[in-house]
Design a protein around this motif. Structure first.
Motif, PDB file in Angstrom:
ATOM      1  N   ARG A 140       0.834  -1.183   0.000  1.00 21.37           N
ATOM      2  CA  ARG A 140       0.000   0.000   0.000  1.00 21.37           C
ATOM      3  C   ARG A 140       0.875   1.242   0.000  1.00 21.37           C
ATOM      4  O   ARG A 140       1.831   1.334   0.756  1.00 21.37           O
ATOM      5  N   THR A 141       0.541   2.187  -0.852  1.00 22.37           N
ATOM      6  CA  THR A 141       1.295   3.437  -0.887  1.00 22.37           C
ATOM      7  C   THR A 141       0.859   4.328   0.267  1.00 22.37           C
ATOM      8  O   THR A 141      -0.098   4.039   0.972  1.00 22.37           O
ATOM      9  N   THR A 142       1.537   5.478   0.394  1.00 24.67           N
ATOM     10  CA  THR A 142       1.211   6.413   1.474  1.00 24.67           C
ATOM     11  C   THR A 142       0.082   7.348   1.107  1.00 24.67           C
ATOM     12  O   THR A 142      -0.310   8.170   1.909  1.00 24.67           O
ATOM     13  N   GLU A 143      -0.452   7.262  -0.115  1.00 26.61           N
ATOM     14  CA  GLU A 143      -1.497   8.193  -0.510  1.00 26.61           C
ATOM     15  C   GLU A 143      -2.869   7.548  -0.558  1.00 26.61           C
ATOM     16  O   GLU A 143      -3.856   8.186  -0.254  1.00 26.61           O
ATOM     17  N   ASP A 144      -2.996   6.299  -0.975  1.00 25.61           N
ATOM     18  CA  ASP A 144      -4.316   5.717  -1.071  1.00 25.61           C
ATOM     19  C   ASP A 144      -4.245   4.246  -0.685  1.00 25.61           C
ATOM     20  O   ASP A 144      -3.182   3.709  -0.380  1.00 25.61           O
ATOM     21  N   ASP A 145      -5.399   3.600  -0.717  1.00 25.50           N
ATOM     22  CA  ASP A 145      -5.506   2.217  -0.292  1.00 25.50           C
ATOM     23  C   ASP A 145      -5.483   1.249  -1.459  1.00 25.50           C
ATOM     24  O   ASP A 145      -5.781   0.065  -1.294  1.00 25.50           O
ATOM     25  N   THR A 162      -2.615   8.054   6.538  1.00 28.27           N
ATOM     26  CA  THR A 162      -3.730   8.206   7.478  1.00 28.27           C
ATOM     27  C   THR A 162      -5.012   7.611   6.916  1.00 28.27           C
ATOM     28  O   THR A 162      -6.115   7.986   7.323  1.00 28.27           O
ATOM     29  N   ALA A 163      -4.878   6.681   5.968  1.00 25.17           N
ATOM     30  CA  ALA A 163      -6.069   6.093   5.353  1.00 25.17           C
ATOM     31  C   ALA A 163      -6.901   5.344   6.389  1.00 25.17           C
ATOM     32  O   ALA A 163      -8.136   5.414   6.372  1.00 25.17           O
ATOM     33  N   ALA A 164      -6.239   4.633   7.305  1.00 23.10           N
ATOM     34  CA  ALA A 164      -6.979   3.896   8.324  1.00 23.10           C
ATOM     35  C   ALA A 164      -7.719   4.857   9.265  1.00 23.10           C
ATOM     36  O   ALA A 164      -8.842   4.578   9.699  1.00 23.10           O
TER      37      ALA A 164
END
Length: 332
Positions: free
Chosen positions: A7-12, A65-67
């Motif tokens: 998983r990238t740092t921008e999206d899921d 911060t997706a979670a």
């Protein structure tokens, strides 16, 4: 071959990568594009679903911060835990907001105020962001922060009120000036050239050029020129902006009024001339005049009123005669 989820740092969105000891740095689409023709696979055979999941390059201040946003979407509006979680997300993304604010420094506003505007815009972004739309938070927050910073300059930094349309004209004229100055061999472009380049009318170009000088005001004590033998640093011999501004001079009107009544006063009886002289030139009160002349104060008041009325009527008659003596204007 086994695969893992990255998983990238921008999206899921999951990125499928080969699990062979971590020696292959390419995602599957890059690996397929790098194969030779004898492998039997060309770059045109890459599936759209694979190429659409290419991870974007992110900044160092873009946290994952997706979670947290997924948890926020499940919490009710009045839940205390929701507010605490929003504060945590804002704190995590605050370095990015400050980085965007620093791009607007040295433009007449302090960096602390710009960072505060960016932080407030970040709070709005966190409150309004909906992860169900499928876009990364960074793609939603950055335009929001930029918009609030530009709105701050538009609404708070102009020292005089300028309509929004004129501000837009100013920006378009300034951009055209910069582009044309690079290709005009050092000379300033003409109004016609600016109009042709920007697609605006010449009247709009002139309006935008006037607005270029309206962002900051100039002190009235600022030196604009220097006299012969004087310095141009605001010392002796310098001409300030206030010296070049015109002002109404009440003395001229006073001279016109005195010349208008001069001939009328000369035709008054001597007693009334003396009354007017004592009242308006010596500035004596009616009681003082009455004691000097040996009459009552009411009699002095009636004499003054009659003399003033006589002078006024004579002046009005003269003005009417001048108006009647003027030739009529030719019809347009």
């Amino acid at each position: 071959m086994k695969t893992t989820q990255i998983r990238t740092t921008e999206d899921d969105s999951p990125i499928v990568a080969p699990d062979e000891g971590g020696s292959d740095p390419f995602p599957p689409e890059d690996a397929a594009a790098s194969r030779s023709p004898q492998d039997g696979v060309t770059s045109d055979q890459a599936t759209p679903s694979t190429s659409s999941r290419t991870p974007r390059r992110t900044h160092h201040d873009a946290p994952d911060t997706a979670a947290d946003f997924a948890a926020l979407a499940k919490l009710p509006e009045d839940c205390p835990e929701r507010r605490r979680l929003q504060d945590c997300v804002v704190t995590a993304w605050l370095p990015m907001a400050h980085r965007l604010a620093r791009k607007f420094r040295n433009r007449g506003e302090s960096l602390e105020d710009l960072e505060q505007v960016a932080a407030l815009a970040l709070v709005k972004s966190v409150e309004r962001y909906d992860p169900a739309r499928g876009n990364a938070f960074e793609t939603f927050a950055i335009p929001t922060i930029y918009g609030e910073l530009k709105r701050h300059f538009r609404d708070n930094m102009w020292e005089i009120h300028v309509p929004r349309r004129v501000q837009d004209l100013r920006n378009r004229v300034r951009a055209s000036l910069r582009e044309l100055e690079l290709t005009s061999s050092g000379r300033s472009p003409t109004v016609a050239e600016l109009a042709a380049h920007s697609g605006l009318s010449e009247e709009d170009i002139l309006t935008g050029m006037e607005a270029l000088q309206c962002f900051n005001s100039l002190s009235l004590d600022a030196p604009v020129a220097s006299e012969a033998g004087g310095g141009g640093d605001g010392g002796d011999g310098a001409i300030c902006l206030m010296d070049t501004l015109s002002s109404d001079e009440g003395g001229y009107d006073h001279v016109v009024d005195r010349e208008a009544v001069r001939s009328c006063l000369c035709r008054l009886p001597e007693r009334e001339q003396r009354l007017l002289y004592l009242r308006f030139f010596r500035e004596l009160t009616q009681s003082q005049i009455a004691r000097r002349l040996g009459v009552s104060q009411m009699h002095v008041s009636r004499l003054l009123a009659a003399a003033c009325r006589r002078v006024r009527e004579e002046i009005e008659e003269r003005e009417d005669e001048d108006c009647n003596a003027r030739p009529p204007r030719a019809a347009a």
